[in-house]
Motif scaffolding. Sequence first.
Motif, mmCIF file in Angstrom:
data_model
loop_
_atom_site.group_PDB
_atom_site.id
_atom_site.type_symbol
_atom_site.label_atom_id
_atom_site.label_comp_id
_atom_site.label_asym_id
_atom_site.label_seq_id
_atom_site.Cartn_x
_atom_site.Cartn_y
_atom_site.Cartn_z
ATOM 1 N N ARG A 1 61.270 52.622 47.838
ATOM 2 C CA ARG A 1 61.410 51.517 46.881
ATOM 3 C C ARG A 1 60.570 50.312 47.299
ATOM 4 N N LEU A 2 60.501 50.029 48.604
ATOM 5 C CA LEU A 2 59.728 48.877 49.088
ATOM 6 C C LEU A 2 58.231 49.109 48.871
ATOM 7 N N ILE A 3 57.802 50.366 49.074
ATOM 8 C CA ILE A 3 56.378 50.679 48.861
ATOM 9 C C ILE A 3 56.026 50.521 47.382
ATOM 10 N N THR A 4 56.917 51.009 46.518
ATOM 11 C CA THR A 4 56.624 50.920 45.076
ATOM 12 C C THR A 4 56.560 49.462 44.622
ATOM 13 N N GLU A 5 57.381 48.615 45.215
ATOM 14 C CA GLU A 5 57.312 47.181 44.878
ATOM 15 C C GLU A 5 55.943 46.623 45.270
ATOM 16 N N GLY A 6 55.493 47.035 46.465
ATOM 17 C CA GLY A 6 54.160 46.603 46.926
ATOM 18 C C GLY A 6 53.071 47.102 45.998
ATOM 19 N N TYR A 7 53.223 48.343 45.534
ATOM 20 C CA TYR A 7 52.235 48.939 44.616
ATOM 21 C C TYR A 7 52.146 48.139 43.317
ATOM 22 N N GLU A 8 53.314 47.733 42.787
ATOM 23 C CA GLU A 8 53.327 46.971 41.525
ATOM 24 C C GLU A 8 52.611 45.630 41.698
ATOM 25 N N VAL A 9 52.902 44.958 42.826
ATOM 26 C CA VAL A 9 52.257 43.663 43.097
ATOM 27 C C VAL A 9 50.741 43.861 43.207
ATOM 28 N N ALA A 10 50.355 44.915 43.970
ATOM 29 C CA ALA A 10 48.927 45.180 44.193
ATOM 30 C C ALA A 10 48.229 45.522 42.880
ATOM 31 N N LYS A 11 48.913 46.305 42.019
ATOM 32 C CA LYS A 11 48.294 46.687 40.737
ATOM 33 C C LYS A 11 48.004 45.438 39.898
ATOM 34 N N ASP A 12 48.979 44.507 39.867
ATOM 35 C CA ASP A 12 48.762 43.266 39.093
ATOM 36 C C ASP A 12 47.594 42.462 39.663
ATOM 37 N N MET A 13 47.517 42.412 41.009
ATOM 38 C CA MET A 13 46.417 41.664 41.649
ATOM 39 C C MET A 13 45.061 42.290 41.303
ATOM 40 N N VAL A 14 45.009 43.642 41.372
ATOM 41 C CA VAL A 14 43.737 44.341 41.144
ATOM 42 C C VAL A 14 43.330 44.253 39.672
ATOM 43 N N THR A 15 44.309 44.324 38.758
ATOM 44 C CA THR A 15 43.986 44.217 37.322
ATOM 45 C C THR A 15 43.421 42.826 37.019
ATOM 46 N N GLU A 16 44.018 41.817 37.638
ATOM 47 C CA GLU A 16 43.533 40.436 37.470
ATOM 48 C C GLU A 16 42.121 40.316 38.048
ATOM 49 N N PHE A 17 41.914 40.964 39.215
ATOM 50 C CA PHE A 17 40.605 40.939 39.879
ATOM 51 C C PHE A 17 39.549 41.647 39.013
ATOM 52 N N LEU A 18 39.970 42.753 38.358
ATOM 53 C CA LEU A 18 39.062 43.517 37.494
ATOM 54 C C LEU A 18 38.571 42.653 36.334
ATOM 55 N N ASP A 19 39.492 41.843 35.766
ATOM 56 C CA ASP A 19 39.101 40.970 34.652
ATOM 57 C C ASP A 19 38.052 39.939 35.079
ATOM 58 N N ALA A 20 38.138 39.527 36.352
ATOM 59 C CA ALA A 20 37.146 38.564 36.850
ATOM 60 C C ALA A 20 35.855 39.280 37.260
ATOM 61 N N PHE A 21 35.978 40.536 37.693
ATOM 62 C CA PHE A 21 34.851 41.297 38.259
ATOM 63 C C PHE A 21 33.939 41.865 37.173
#
Length: 535
Positions: free
Chosen positions: A111-131
């Motif tokens: 469960r802790l890993i999946t929480e990290g994955y969700e946070v990371a996915k949001d960060m990367v999607t935001e980064f993709l919009d800038a990239f």
Amino acid sequence: VNPNAEIVASSQCLHVNVTAARGLQMVLKTNLGPRGTLKMLVGGAGQIKITKDGNVLLHEMQIQHPTAMMIARAATAMDDQVGDGTTSAVLFTGELLKQAERYTSEGLHPRLITEGYEVAKDMVTEFLDAFKVQQPNIFSDRELISNVVRTSLRTKLAVELADKMSEAIVDAMMCISREGEAIDLHMVEIMQMQHRAGSDSGFVNGLVLDHGARHPDMPKYMENCHILTCNVSMEYEKTEISSGFYYSSAEEREKLVASERKFTDEKVRQVIEFKRSVCKPGENFAVINQKGIDPVSLDMLAKEGIFAVRRAKRRNMERLALACGGSPVNSVDDLEPDMLGWAGKIHEETLGEEKFTFVEDVREGKSCTILIRGPNKHTIDQIKDAVRDGLRAVKGALEDKAVVPGAGAFEIAASRMLHRRKNAVAGKAKLGVQAFADALMVVPKILAENSGLDVQDAIIKVEEEQERSGMPVGLNLTTGEPFLAGAEGIWDSYTVKRQQLSLATILATQLLLVDEVMKAGKAMGKAPPGAMDEE
């Protein structure tokens, strides 16, 4: 719980899921990228398919394991929507599970890993919009569209063939797409003819009908043609209700036959009169009819030099009006010149028993054809699958008005960004962010591996170059050196990248949180032993 059910519990269950995902990853990883290898699929009846398109492989392979099947179905569903990214999605999902297993084996709760994955996915999607690189004038930038298609096709076909088909796809998309209007890929007909070589495939500015004229005296090649698309029966038809006609002498029967013939001949004469009124010297006339034309009518039309095709498919009739202009007619009574379409030339090709009619150099050009030729079925199938993906890639780029630098540039940049920002995440979830960052590197690593490069050396060079220059630098698969992917025309689709991130994260999250698999045993559903004996 039924004693015959197979139950896989807790830690063992996670291990089973990870092993299945990695198994699928191992099968597909050698196909990734322009320098990937091919797979040969042989069917039960000896049919052969040679491909490295992930979507085709996942559709055709007989996958038994439920987890692997779930990943395969999700990846092929993504391909159906955005047209590409199947292999990458499977690799990324497998890698997310593999990275998670490193931490769960040390006692960290999934469960802790999946929480990290969700946070990371949001960060990367935001980064993709800038990239991503915004391209507001993409509709007029032919070179950019060609590069997007070429990047997609070179991962599926040989370089020379990929480049040739890329030009055909760009011509087709330029033909049917208008800025501000929805793009309908059904307006591009993909036609196949089994002869000559794959490199003879190309774009036809018009339509290719898979049938020809039914009279030997009709012209085989015409230029400057008026085209009448109609849905009019030019043959003797039976009545809707069962009716009879009784006659008492041969003369009465002759009169009946003559009156029936006159009814049909009148319609044909109207078409001939219309042709004479609209055709100037040097112009020709073609009739493409959805209903039948009988031999007598065909003979009348042939004598007048009119090219006539009968029983055309309905989809071809709709496309003809869009490609040539004019409008389909259901009656020959009130024919007007503006009902006619126009084509620069019409010619017929015969291939064994089959005839093909080419309607080219059309005026309106809202529909067109990509003609695929090849010496055998598996060559044609391979090109057809690649063309389908290429059309989707262009459609995605035109709708997004943005592209993403390819050659692993985005994955490496996103991984570096997560490593920098993971400390902003509180608690053990940061381990999930770290695992996500490591998993992102799977695509560039496998691209390097498939190109025969030293993986660590190549990746470190690109990371150092990105750090030093701050540019979206990717990996040159020929030399193993860092290079600017955009400058070399290697562009990925923004939609595909976004879907891939979202799909792989959701799948990996769900599979990590599965702690028990209950599978119906083979004996379940059968009558209990002894039940048959009692009857």
